[in-house]
Design an enzyme around this catalytic site. Structure first.
Site, mmCIF file in Angstrom:
data_model
loop_
_atom_site.group_PDB
_atom_site.id
_atom_site.type_symbol
_atom_site.label_atom_id
_atom_site.label_comp_id
_atom_site.label_asym_id
_atom_site.label_seq_id
_atom_site.Cartn_x
_atom_site.Cartn_y
_atom_site.Cartn_z
ATOM 1 N N GLU A 254 -9.252 3.796 2.427
ATOM 2 C CA GLU A 254 -8.880 3.865 0.952
ATOM 3 C C GLU A 254 -7.704 2.542 0.686
ATOM 4 O OE1 GLU A 254 -7.572 5.481 3.539
ATOM 5 O OE2 GLU A 254 -5.313 5.074 2.963
ATOM 6 N N ASP B 261 1.747 6.585 5.420
ATOM 7 C CA ASP B 261 0.842 5.556 4.995
ATOM 8 C C ASP B 261 1.181 5.007 3.777
ATOM 9 O OD1 ASP B 261 -1.622 4.322 5.717
ATOM 10 O OD2 ASP B 261 -2.833 5.697 4.514
ATOM 11 N N ASP C 173 -2.222 10.356 3.487
ATOM 12 C CA ASP C 173 -3.703 10.072 3.650
ATOM 13 C C ASP C 173 -4.492 10.972 4.661
ATOM 14 O OD1 ASP C 173 -6.295 8.685 4.015
ATOM 15 O OD2 ASP C 173 -5.490 7.060 5.205
ATOM 16 N N ARG D 64 -7.458 -0.344 1.291
ATOM 17 C CA ARG D 64 -8.089 -1.512 0.662
ATOM 18 C C ARG D 64 -8.422 -1.456 -0.677
ATOM 19 N NH1 ARG D 64 -12.428 -1.965 5.442
ATOM 20 N NH2 ARG D 64 -10.720 -0.775 6.371
ATOM 21 N N LYS E 94 -9.674 13.226 8.221
ATOM 22 C CA LYS E 94 -9.395 12.859 9.384
ATOM 23 C C LYS E 94 -9.187 14.215 10.397
ATOM 24 C CE LYS E 94 -6.347 8.927 8.002
ATOM 25 N NZ LYS E 94 -6.825 7.867 9.015
ATOM 26 N N LYS F 185 0.748 -1.115 0.123
ATOM 27 C CA LYS F 185 -0.123 0.025 0.114
ATOM 28 C C LYS F 185 0.974 1.161 0.082
ATOM 29 C CE LYS F 185 -2.979 2.884 3.254
ATOM 30 N NZ LYS F 185 -3.884 2.726 4.236
ATOM 31 N N ASP G 192 -11.926 7.435 4.002
ATOM 32 C CA ASP G 192 -10.790 7.177 4.692
ATOM 33 C C ASP G 192 -10.402 5.388 4.857
ATOM 34 O OD1 ASP G 192 -8.336 7.748 6.259
ATOM 35 O OD2 ASP G 192 -9.552 7.979 7.894
HETATM 36 N N1 BES Z 1 -3.891 4.835 6.912
HETATM 37 C C1 BES Z 1 -5.094 4.332 7.782
HETATM 38 C C2 BES Z 1 -4.899 3.529 9.161
HETATM 39 C C3 BES Z 1 -3.730 4.091 10.119
HETATM 40 C C4 BES Z 1 -4.304 4.816 11.216
HETATM 41 C C5 BES Z 1 -2.578 3.591 10.006
HETATM 42 C C6 BES Z 1 -3.393 5.322 11.974
HETATM 43 C C7 BES Z 1 -1.701 4.039 10.992
HETATM 44 C C8 BES Z 1 -1.919 4.884 12.015
HETATM 45 C C9 BES Z 1 -6.217 3.793 6.954
HETATM 46 O O1 BES Z 1 -6.200 4.211 5.681
HETATM 47 C C10 BES Z 1 -7.526 4.334 7.872
HETATM 48 O O2 BES Z 1 -7.655 5.414 7.846
HETATM 49 N N2 BES Z 1 -8.447 3.429 8.110
HETATM 50 C C11 BES Z 1 -9.260 3.627 8.836
HETATM 51 C C12 BES Z 1 -10.545 2.568 8.445
HETATM 52 C C13 BES Z 1 -12.032 2.917 8.695
HETATM 53 C C14 BES Z 1 -12.465 4.280 8.287
HETATM 54 C C15 BES Z 1 -12.677 1.812 8.323
HETATM 55 C C16 BES Z 1 -9.136 3.549 10.284
HETATM 56 O O3 BES Z 1 -8.366 2.649 10.865
HETATM 57 O O4 BES Z 1 -9.776 4.246 11.180
HETATM 58 ZN ZN ZN Z 2 -4.547 4.751 4.809
HETATM 59 MN MN MN Z 3 -7.350 6.153 5.529
#
Ligand code: BES
Ligand code: ZN
Ligand code: MN
Length: 493
Positions: A342, A281, A263, A344, A270, A258, A340
């Site tokens: 994204e 990210d 992000d 996947r 966020k 990824k 967010d």
């Molecule tokens: N890149 C983030 C996950 C992340 C958060 C990695 C903090 C490292 C530190 C990912 O894209 C994300 O935002 N995931 C969301 C998914 C949710 C919206 C289903 C999350 O983890 O809140």
């Molecule tokens: Zn992300």
């Molecule tokens: Mn995200």
């Protein structure tokens, strides 16, 4: 900093590092120096609370210079990984000392595990991994200016064998450093196009590198990946790196990363606090790139393909909306619930492309995918998922061998169905609970029957505190495990 090996003779200049066993027991060479200095080492130990416990350090000042005593414990803890930690800790200590040169005396000990030349090489490797710095954007107070040590010599009788062993480890460190650099670069410098250019520079080490732009990806039908980058003024890229060190026609191993260069969360924005962390990210893509570099530099005897999906997730008038439905390259449709979620979406098309074009022996993807994984396992173990027990076992063995923590998480139909959508084949975000598992189930829908593993490195890509072989900042976590996995299971077979 320069690291070298030499025959075991005592140097005239620089610091001297000597091992001491528990209860202040000295090995022959240490005992000799103690005698020559009129019992200075013994006096110094007795005058302090240093007893030779594992990884304990005592600095002694003699007329001929600094002597660092290092605790070996009972001796039976000593193996490759112990030596890496010792190498890292001793280098940290020397770098703060003002010394510019140091010699470490390696003595045989009956209880230590493995060959002495191997341990000496891993000691050097630990010091090398410790020496990494990312301070290119500092114009003053650079970390590299205050680190004093310029030359570290490891004195061991089997020095030429040790040197040879170390050169292979240096290739792995090259890959780890490449990954750390990528993760550390700021997002105004490292974005999909500049990232792809850095990967093209890997052609010099023998990798074949192809770059697909939005036009090519759109022809391939990669609507999931493209939807993520749609709100960014920077063009999305898919980079394919190939190492062909194996037999012609032999199926390759597949690694997918990824690469969300930044992000913001997109329209599902966020919060401001901590958003700067989302420059890393792209950590999964960095590890895949570092692995490919390590394999190429050490000329691994295996065929490997690395694919990274590089995008920027931005809010904009043209950005993807919650409620949108996109069509992935697989033909399956996805309802966007949360922009967010994204990562996947990027991986869905990259996994499908890898499987269809290269038919790999296995696919392993790495991604900073969910905050929920950090909640579950913290920053000690990386959570991973797999549809294949053999691959899972190989991964755990490899992680253990290099000292990186890995913990298996479950998949399953009950989790999987939480990703069904009423209006499309699936949705990109499920309920809050079990967020890492449902994310993995989403990915599983794009791997068909290929043996596959997903590593959610959200908690591992970045570290806020120094460790002996991993300075704070970008860690490169995973390069070593995956290199070990390849080396011990898939080379020369
Ligand atoms: N890149 C983030 C996950 C992340 C958060 C990695 C903090 C490292 C530190 C990912 O894209 C994300 O935002 N995931 C969301 C998914 C949710 C919206 C289903 C999350 O983890 O809140
Ligand atoms: Zn992300
Ligand atoms: Mn995200």
């Amino acid at each position: 900093m320069q690291i070298g090996f030499a025959k075991c003779v005592f140097p005239k200049r620089g610091a001297l590092v000597l091992g001491v066993l528990e209860n202040r027991r000295m090995l022959p060479k240490t005992r000799m120096i103690n005698k020559e200095s009129g019992g200075l080492l013994e006096t110094a130990m007795k005058g302090s609370n240093f007893t030779g416990k594992s990884h304990e350090i005592l600095t002694v000042y003699s007329l001929s210079g600094r002597i660092v005593l290092y605790g070996l414990g009972t001796g039976d803890e000593i193996n490759k990984l112990w030596c890496e930690t010792a190498g890292g800790r001793i280098l940290s200590n020397l770098n703060k000392s003002g010394e510019t040169g140091a010699t470490v005396i390696f003595e045989e000990h009956p209880k230590a595990q493995g060959d002495i030349h191997e341990r000496a090489a891993h000691f050097a490797y630990g010091a090398l991994l410790n020496s990494y710095k990312f301070d290119k954007y500092k114009t003053k107070n650079k970390a590299s200016d205050s680190s004093t040590l310029k030359k570290l010599t490891i004195a061991v009788d089997a020095h030429s064998v040790a040197r040879k062993h170390f050169s292979e480890l240096q290739a792995v460190a090259d890959g780890v450093f490449f990954a750390r650099d990528l993760v550390s670069e700021p997002p105004n410098i490292l974005f999909p196009d500049s990232f792809s250019k850095k990967l093209q520079s890997l052609r010099t080490v023998g990798l074949k590198v192809e770059v697909l732009g939005e036009k090519e990806m759109s022809k391939l039908g990669m609507g999931a990946l493209l939807g993520v980058g749609q709100g960014s003024s920077r063009e999305s890229k898919l980079v394919i790196m190939r190492w062909t060190g194996g037999r012609r026609g032999e199926k390759p191993l597949g690694f997918i990363g990824k690469g969300v260069c930044f992000d913001t969360g997109g329209i599902s924005l966020k919060p401001a606090s901590g958003m700067e962390d989302m420059k890393w990210d792209m950590g999964g893509a960095a590890v895949v790139s570092g692995l490919m570099k390590a394999l190429a530099v050490r000329k691994a005897g295996v065929n490997v393909v690395g694919i990274v999906g590089l995008v920027e997730n931005m809010p904009d008038g043209n950005a993807q909306r919650p409620g949108d439905i996109v069509k992935s390259m697989s033909g399956q449709t996805i309802e966007i619930i949360n922009t967010d979620a994204e990562g996947r979406l990027v991986l869905a098309d990259a996994l499908w492309y890898m499987n269809k074009r290269f038919k790999p022996k296995f696919m392993i993807d790495l991604a900073t995918l969910t905050g929920a994984m950090m909640v579950a396992l913290g920053q000690i173990n990386c959570g991973y998922f797999s549809n294949d027990d053999t691959l899972a076992e190989q991964m755990e063995k490899a992680a253990k061998a290099v000292g990186e923590g890995l913990w298996r998480m479950p998949l399953g139909a009950e989790y999987n169905k939480m990703m069904d959508s009423d209006v499309a084949d699936m949705k990109n975000a499920g309920p809050r609970f079990g967020g890492s598992v449902t994310a993995a189930c989403f990915l599983e829908r794009f791997v068909e029957s290929c043996p596959w593993s997903h590593l959610d490195i959200a908690g591992m890509a970045w570290s806020a505190k120094d460790a002996p072989t991993v300075p704070k900042g970008g860690t490169g976590w995973g390069v070593r495990t995956l290199n070990e996995l390849v080396k011990s299971n898939y080379e020369g077979v």
